[in-house]
Design a protein around this motif. Structure first.
Motif, PDB file in Angstrom:
ATOM      1  N   ARG A   1      -7.395  -2.911   3.666  1.00 48.11           N
ATOM      2  CA  ARG A   1      -6.014  -2.451   3.849  1.00 48.11           C
ATOM      3  C   ARG A   1      -5.512  -3.125   5.124  1.00 48.11           C
ATOM      4  NH1 ARG A   1      -5.297   1.272   0.179  1.00 48.11           N
ATOM      5  NH2 ARG A   1      -3.441   2.226   1.066  1.00 48.11           N
ATOM      6  N   GLN A   2      -4.497  -3.960   4.951  1.00 44.92           N
ATOM      7  CA  GLN A   2      -4.131  -4.860   6.050  1.00 44.92           C
ATOM      8  C   GLN A   2      -2.643  -4.757   6.401  1.00 44.92           C
ATOM      9  OE1 GLN A   2      -5.431  -8.877   5.323  1.00 44.92           O
ATOM     10  NE2 GLN A   2      -4.760  -9.607   7.312  1.00 44.92           N
TER      11      GLN A   2
ATOM     12  N   TYR B   1      -6.574  -4.725  -3.900  1.00 41.71           N
ATOM     13  CA  TYR B   1      -5.998  -4.402  -5.213  1.00 41.71           C
ATOM     14  C   TYR B   1      -6.216  -5.573  -6.177  1.00 41.71           C
ATOM     15  CZ  TYR B   1      -2.534  -2.734  -8.615  1.00 41.71           C
ATOM     16  OH  TYR B   1      -1.907  -2.288  -9.745  1.00 41.71           O
TER      17      TYR B   1
ATOM     18  N   LEU C   1       1.944  -2.282   5.325  1.00 44.83           N
ATOM     19  CA  LEU C   1       0.539  -2.184   4.940  1.00 44.83           C
ATOM     20  C   LEU C   1       0.367  -2.643   3.491  1.00 44.83           C
ATOM     21  CD1 LEU C   1      -2.127  -1.246   6.315  1.00 44.83           C
ATOM     22  CD2 LEU C   1      -1.926   0.862   4.999  1.00 44.83           C
ATOM     23  N   TYR C   2      -0.659  -3.431   3.276  1.00 40.30           N
ATOM     24  CA  TYR C   2      -0.957  -3.938   1.934  1.00 40.30           C
ATOM     25  C   TYR C   2      -2.375  -3.545   1.533  1.00 40.30           C
ATOM     26  CZ  TYR C   2       3.286  -6.681   2.133  1.00 40.30           C
ATOM     27  OH  TYR C   2       4.604  -7.043   2.202  1.00 40.30           O
ATOM     28  N   SER C   3      -2.533  -3.307   0.224  1.00 41.29           N
ATOM     29  CA  SER C   3      -3.853  -3.051  -0.326  1.00 41.29           C
ATOM     30  C   SER C   3      -4.401  -4.399  -0.788  1.00 41.29           C
ATOM     31  CB  SER C   3      -3.731  -2.073  -1.507  1.00 41.29           C
ATOM     32  OG  SER C   3      -4.953  -2.011  -2.199  1.00 41.29           O
TER      33      SER C   3
ATOM     34  N   TRP D   1       0.982   5.250   4.254  1.00 44.50           N
ATOM     35  CA  TRP D   1       0.963   4.778   5.636  1.00 44.50           C
ATOM     36  C   TRP D   1       2.305   5.096   6.283  1.00 44.50           C
ATOM     37  CZ3 TRP D   1       4.522   0.927   7.074  1.00 44.50           C
ATOM     38  CH2 TRP D   1       5.163   0.258   6.027  1.00 44.50           C
TER      39      TRP D   1
ATOM     40  N   CYS E   1      -2.678   4.273   8.757  1.00 43.03           N
ATOM     41  CA  CYS E   1      -3.052   4.441   7.347  1.00 43.03           C
ATOM     42  C   CYS E   1      -3.456   5.904   7.141  1.00 43.03           C
ATOM     43  CB  CYS E   1      -4.213   3.521   6.964  1.00 43.03           C
ATOM     44  SG  CYS E   1      -4.772   3.794   5.260  1.00 43.03           S
TER      45      CYS E   1
ATOM     46  N   ALA F   1       0.839  -1.209   0.000  1.00 43.12           N
ATOM     47  CA  ALA F   1       0.000   0.000   0.000  1.00 43.12           C
ATOM     48  C   ALA F   1       0.866   1.249   0.000  1.00 43.12           C
ATOM     49  CB  ALA F   1      -0.905  -0.001   1.235  1.00 43.12           C
TER      50      ALA F   1
END
Ligand code: SF4
Length: 341
Positions: A42-43, A54, A49-51, A12, A22, A9
């Motif tokens: 969003r984790q 996506y 942090l990852y989207s 962040w 975030c 992501a």
């Protein structure tokens, strides 16, 4: 199709106790390892942090652009539309809650790369792509990657959004966006706080930014809910604010609510409420005012603000007749605001 899951992501920073902050939207979630933010997609995975939304649309549809709603952007054209799971607002009246309130694992998402989305639009010869159904702010990285390719291919991008986005992130997310419909859900902080778990000021700030600092064509939607945001006084204040801050050429759509999600005890919005709101907007000086989600033989049409003659006649989302002549009124030659070709 390519597996595009677990996209790192943007927006962040590290926070206390190994958590991540975030900064994509004004909710500014602090997210612990293994957890997701309020929007579900969003984790924090291992301190990054990852989207996770996506490349994970919930499905695609081809809609009339009037359904977004946009009445001054390529009228009569079709638009490839999709969203993902999740949302960054918590509207109790959500009209699309089976998608917006779903977590990724609740829903059969597809796996679709940005290139594939643009290819799909090209395959069906569609001039535009809409990021819609849930709020595309939360999959901003995906929006940027798709809209950049779309821009290079001459395809338009349209955001259908509540405008609840951080000041820094919005510059990137809207970089290749041609048009937007922004939901102005109400004109009181009480409504935003109580029924959307959000704050009005950020939405107003986004609207002013769109007007003053971008070339994005945008229209506003106000979903009118009986006894919650439909008072004459509130509508007057909202319309005055629009004219003073955004000018008189931003189209405003007053649309009907139907009972849904956590507000099933409410009644449908009466057509008279929408008509009254439209009259208030006209009196405030807004040139292009519409009603939506109801059949209305007057409130769905575009009239010339100068000579008052009918220029575009609509029935629901269909164009019956478009008399525009090179973006001008065919009767008095007034330039009509919008993007028409
Ligand atoms: S985008 Fe999602 S995770 Fe980020 S602050 Fe907003 S709701 Fe929270």
């Amino acid at each position: 199709m390519e597996n595009v899951s677990f996209k790192p992501a943007k927006w962040w920073e590290e926070s206390d106790n190994g958590k991540l902050l975030c900064t994509l939207c004004p909710r500014y979630c602090t997210i612990g390892d293994g957890q997701a933010g309020f929007c579900y997609i969003r984790q924090n995975i291992g301190g990054k942090l990852y989207s996770i939304g996506y490349g994970k649309p919930t499905g695609f549809a081809i809609d009339p652009v009037e359904k977004k709603p946009l009445n001054h952007f390529l009228p009569g054209s079709k638009i490839l539309s999709f969203g993902t799971a999740g949302c960054n607002l918590g509207c109790k009246f959500c009209q699309n809650w089976s998608i917006s309130k779903a977590r990724l694992d609740d829903i059969n998402s597809l796996s679709v790369s940005p290139e594939d989305v643009v290819m799909l639009a090209k395959k069906y010869n569609l001039p535009s792509i809409a990021y819609t159904y849930n709020d595309p702010v939360i999959f901003g990285e995906y929006v940027i990657d798709i809209s950049k390719i779309a821009y290079e291919e001459g395809i338009n991008s349209v955001m259908v959004t509540a405008g609840y986005i951080d000041k820094n992130a919005r510059k990137e997310v809207f970089q290749y966006i041609d048009a937007a419909n922004v939901d102005l859900k109400a004109f009181t902080e009480t409504f935003y706080h109580k029924l959307s778990f959000a704050h009005l000021e950020y939405v107003l700030d986004t609207l002013i930014w769109l007007k003053k600092e971008t070339s994005v064509w945008f229209e506003i939607t106000n979903l009118m809910i009986p006894d919650e945001n439909d008072s004459i006084d509130e509508t007057k204040k909202m319309c005055q604010w629009i004219v003073e801050n955004l000018g008189d050429e931003v189209p405003v759509h007053f649309t009907a609510f139907h009972p849904d999600f956590k507000m099933i005890n409410k009644t449908n919005t009466p057509a008279s409420t929408l008509n009254n709101a439209r009259q208030i907007a006209v009196a405030a000086g807004i040139k292009y005012c519409y009603v939506g989600n109801v059949h209305d033989s007057i409130g769905q049409n575009t009239y010339c603000p100068e000579c008052k003659k009918l220029i575009i006649q609509r029935d629901w989302h269909s164009i019956i007749e478009n008399k525009l002549s090179n973006s001008h009124c065919p009767y008095c030659n007034t330039l009509i605001a919008g993007i028409f070709s």
